[in-house]
Design an enzyme around this catalytic site. Structure first.
Site, short mmCIF file in Angstrom:
data_model
loop_
_atom_site.label_atom_id
_atom_site.label_comp_id
_atom_site.label_asym_id
_atom_site.label_seq_id
_atom_site.Cartn_x
_atom_site.Cartn_y
_atom_site.Cartn_z
N GLU A 474 54.69 -22.79 -58.69
CA GLU A 474 55.54 -23.96 -58.38
C GLU A 474 54.98 -25.23 -59.00
OE1 GLU A 474 56.52 -23.94 -54.18
OE2 GLU A 474 57.63 -22.08 -54.40
N GLU A 554 57.39 -14.64 -55.27
CA GLU A 554 57.15 -15.04 -53.88
C GLU A 554 58.48 -14.97 -53.13
OE1 GLU A 554 54.56 -18.50 -53.57
OE2 GLU A 554 55.70 -19.17 -51.84
C1 GAL Z 1 55.93 -21.84 -51.43
C2 GAL Z 1 54.55 -22.08 -52.03
C3 GAL Z 1 53.47 -21.48 -51.15
C4 GAL Z 1 53.70 -21.85 -49.72
C5 GAL Z 1 55.07 -21.39 -49.29
C6 GAL Z 1 55.38 -21.65 -47.86
O1 GAL Z 1 56.88 -22.67 -51.97
O2 GAL Z 1 54.47 -21.49 -53.29
O3 GAL Z 1 52.22 -21.90 -51.57
O4 GAL Z 1 53.59 -23.22 -49.61
O5 GAL Z 1 56.01 -22.08 -50.10
O6 GAL Z 1 56.68 -21.27 -47.56
#
Ligand code: GAL
Length: 861
Positions: A474, A554
């Site tokens: 991100e 993710e």
């Molecule tokens: C994502 C990020 C992670 C964590 C997660 C929580 O956007 O890449 O590091 O913050 O959100 O939902």
């Protein structure tokens, strides 16, 4: 033997050359084109036959060599001259401008063994600059010193110190001489010590760690020398740090070609003639192939290339992680001067736009999780057994992938992944030049990013478990328009760095901007397009990015507190209402529902995500956010919450209910899991859910009365009943073709009466590191866990062991992870016992006012 191979290859070359010459002459005699073609085909056939005969002979020779009795040499599989340097350090928390000096008086400093994280020893407070997002634990400046004797015999050797990671801004001195600085807290590095050492005398290493400027991380980073330290004592001519690269460019069932690159360092201005002997050992330590090469080394670093072949290779996979090991010996005048080991897992893989991830010719879904690097109550102080336990818990859930979010992991984690069969996405950065927090890596970016990335790739590229490099998560540079060139430029630069050191793995970034112009993706440099979240967009991926390959870097970000349930289960709770809003209507006790009905606005429930994943073949894999809860980022709450709710498993390592959802979908074993607990208010309507697999249907009974049979309908991955509560026994039975597969029973728990202890391992090694994780359960007199038990517990330990940590999985508890007292949370607590160095029987006693105590014995051998 290598010479024989070379000789044969030379003969072959002469033969082929003579064929070519012959055909040239034939042409001069004006042969008819058809005749020429026939002749050519004949020659090709002959060449092929020659090649086959040659390969057959080679294999036969190797086989014979292997079969000769007494030939088996036991490789040590340990790098010679590299020893554990973790014991006997001195530590001081605070600034001390003279502590680098050799004569500095440190006698009163605390003695400890590394790895060490001072943050986790502190108290939780929202006034720590890391804030609740960083785990609400202290940072600051800390000093480490180690006194050690260097024997006179080391004079003339190459002596160095290896750090696998120090969080952060480390500076190192040897005998008062400054060796260097590394700002990045996740990177491994080495300093040579040789010329600053006092031989036959005491020497002092001093390390300053500065984690005072915070926030510099979006999660708990830990502070200190939190990974392994090693002392390196080698011959002056030796194999370089991260000195090998192993690739298998050809893998077929008959054989695998192993391409090895060895970097040898020679300090001498006079050319040095050495022999490099490479032996590949199979898992049972039998030699399977050997090569030898004599090389003359100029001063500096020389790269030696070798090719070996392994017959009928046993392939590495997530389900059969078969490992070979390459032993490289450096011989000077016939004597072994250095030995180096490189892990070798032979596998082929591609990411395919249509088929997804194909491993050894078969489509395999990457069923992965993201994890941060802390180990719960142990903080970030790396411990092999603690990491192995996490991986065991995940493997048993059916997980086969780990994303090391968002930084390079401890090397030993990759060793475990090699052995246990995980598909690793090894990630480099959470930040590039644009910041996410005031004191984060963006401050070091310009000067350090190239070096840090190179070092990561060099350290990790031989691990067979590593399949994907992620150069960022991100990243802020992803946002913007075509006019913002920085994101595209950096993506190309970083991909170039990776490819220059390892061209065998794809490079990706984890993107949450997948809707419009993404600068990183638009660079055209990435091999895989990584989507964070956005599972509803997976279907249209090929419309957005035709011909590209998708990985769900993710997913999910669902929220649960173990053992807490918000009714009704069939209404979804989206917390907070939007990503940039604060939660205003959360639970008074800062809990989230474990029914899988609570998730973030950018995320989805576990079931929703799994459904999308199962029915979208273009998604090569997904990494769920997260496998384990971690310290920091307590979304959707702020202080007093201090650790995450995202984990499938809580911070103490106790699975939440969704663990069994994954197990029912991701494994072939029969699963039956019933939730919630069975202590409610009379006549309250309670949602009862079951996750099951390997069965056609399940039937629920309350106090012996059937509440009906259910089966998963459509894409559903669970069944549920609305049940009017009556105390008693809830039972569920799964059946296949009418026959019972599994049965689970839950009783209404009575008053808290006793403590029950159970250890994950009762035999520990006397190595000062091994751990036993003891679960503490508070039950009624019949052994039923009390679902909301939170009694205070105190522990006494006898024998050569210590309590390394205490936890209960609550994201809100402000009790210390250290000491010998802790409350239970929702019925459970955890005691982590660390073995000492002596053989002994260890006895743990757990007590709580009003409850029968419990003891458990462990053997330290
Ligand atoms: C994502 C990020 C992670 C964590 C997660 C929580 O956007 O890449 O590091 O913050 O959100 O939902």
């Amino acid at each position: 033997m290598y010479f024989n191979m070379k000789l044969l290859r030379l003969c072959k070359l002469v033969f082929l050359l003579s064929c070519t010459t012959h055909s040239l002459f034939s042409q001069q005699r004006q042969v008819h084109p058809e005749q020429q073609q026939v002749q050519f085909e004949k020659q090709e056939l002959e060449k092929q036959q020659q090649q086959q005969q040659y390969e057959q002979r080679e294999r036969q020779t190797r086989r014979q060599q292997r079969q000769q009795p007494g030939q088996k040499q036991e490789p040590s599989l340990q790098r010679t001259g590299v020893t554990d340097f973790n014991r006997g350090w001195k530590f001081f928390l605070g600034s001390n401008p003279r502590a680098f000096a050799k004569q500095f008086p440190d006698a009163k400093w605390r003695g400890l063994d590394l790895p060490h994280d001072w943050g986790v020893e502190g108290s939780f407070s929202n006034s720590h600059p890391a804030t609740f997002s960083g785990g609400a634990l202290p940072g600051g400046v800390g000093w480490y010193r180690k006194h050690f004797n260097v024997p006179a015999a080391f004079k003339g050797k190459y002596v160095a110190i290896d750090f696998d990671g120090i969080y952060r801004n480390s500076e190192v001195w040897i005998n008062g001489h400054f060796l260097g600085k590394r700002p990045n807290g996740y990177i491994a590095f080495r300093y040579e010590l040789s010329r600053w050492l006092r031989y036959g005398a005491e020497n002092i290493i001093a390390v300053k760690v500065d984690n005072s400027k915070q926030p510099n991380s979006r999660w708990y980073s830990g502070s200190g020398i939190y990974r392994d330290v090693k002392l390196v004592v080698l011959n002056p001519v030796h194999i370089d740090h991260w000195g090998t690269s192993v690739l298998t460019p050809v893998v077929i069932s008959e054989f695998a070609k192993v391409k090895l690159q060895v970097n040898v360092v020679s300090p001498s201005v006079n050319p040095q003639t050495v022999t490099l002997k490479n032996t590949v050992y199979d898992r049972d330590k039998n030699p399977v192939t050997v090569s030898e090469k004599v090389v003359t080394l100029p001063a500096g670093t020389t790269t030696v290339n070798e090719e070996l072949e392994i017959e009928k290779p046993h392939l590495w996979s997530d389900t059969d992680p078969y490992l070979y090991a390459v032993e490289t010996q450096l011989l000077i005048n016939g004597k072994v001067a250095d030995t180096y080991h490189t892990p070798l897992g032979i596998r082929t893989f591609v990411f395919d736009a249509e088929r997804g991830f194909v491993l050894n010719g078969k489509e395999v879904k990457i069923k992965g999780v993201c994890n941060h690097h802390d180990l719960g109550a142990l903080g970030t102080a790396f411990n092999v057994r603690a990491a192995e336990r996490q991986l065991e818990i995940l493997k048993a859930m059916g997980c086969n992938g780990i994303r090391t979010s968002h930084n390079p992991p401890a090397s030993a984690l990759l060793d475990l992944c090699d052995k246990m069969g995980f598909i690793v996405m090894d990630e480099a950065f959470d930040i590039w030049a644009k910041k996410k927090s005031d004191f984060d890596y963006h401050l070091d970016w310009a000067y350090w990013h190239k070096r840090d990335l190179q070092d990561q790739i060099k350290r990790d590229r031989n691990h067979p478990s590593v399949f994907i490099w992620s150069i960022g998560n991100e990243i802020m540079e992803q946002w913007g328009t075509e006019a913002d060139t920085a994101g595209r430029k950096i993506t190309r630069e970083l991909t170039g760095i990776v490819k220059s050191l390892d061209g065998s793995r794809p490079v990706t970034t984890a993107n949450n901007e997948v809707n419009s112009y993404n600068n990183l993706i638009q660079s055209g440099a990435l091999d895989l397009i990584g989507y964070n979240y956005n599972h509803n967009k997976w279907k249209e991926f090929h419309q957005t990015y035709p011909g590209k390959k998708l990985i769900a870097t993710e997913t999910t970000s669902a929220l649960q507190t173990r053992g807490h349930y918000d009714l009704p289960a069939d209404s979804n709770i989206i917390w907070p209402a939007a990503w940039d809003k604060k939660l205003i209507n959360g639970n008074a006790d800062f809990s989230c529902s474990a029914y899988d009905n609570c998730y973030t606005p950018w995320g989805s429930s576990h079931e929703q995500t799994l459904q999308a994943f199962m029915f979208n073949p273009v998604v090569s894999g997904m990494y769920v956010w997260t496998g384990f809860d971690y310290l920091g980022e307590p979304t959707p709450y702020e202080w007093p919450a201090r650790s995450s709710y995202f984990g499938i498993v809580d911070l103490a390592g106790f699975p939440k209910d969704v663990y069994y959802l994954y197990q029912s979908v991701w494994t072939d074993q029969p699963v039956l899991h019933l939730l919630p607990y069975w202590n409610w208010n009379k006549s309250q309507v309670v949602d009862v859910l079951a996750y099951y697999s390997q069965a056609d249907e399940v039937e629920l009974y309350l106090n012996g009365v059937s509440l009906g049979k259910k089966k998963k309908e459509g894409e559903a991955l669970k069944v549920s009943w609305k049940v009017k509560y009556q105390p008693g026994t809830l039972k569920v039975i799964s059946r296949k073709e009418g026959k019972m597969v599994l049965e689970k029973t839950m009783h209404t728990a009575g008053a808290a009466a006793k403590i029950i202890l159970s250890a994950d391992r009762s035999d520990l090694a006397a190595d000062g590191k091994d751990l036993s994780f003891v679960t503490v359960r508070i039950t009624d007199k019949n052994g039923n866990t009390i679902p909301d038990a939170d009694q205070p517990l105190s522990f006494k330990l006898a024998g050569d062991a210590s309590i390394a940590g205490l936890d209960n999985g609550s994201p809100v508890s402000h009790e210390s992870f250290k000491g010998n007292k802790h409350n239970a949370f929702n019925g459970l607590a955890l005691v982590i016992i660390k073995a000492g160095y002596k053989k002994s029987t260890v006895k743990l006693l757990a007590e709580s006012p009003g409850l029968s105590p419990a003891t458990i014995e462990l053997e330290i051998r």
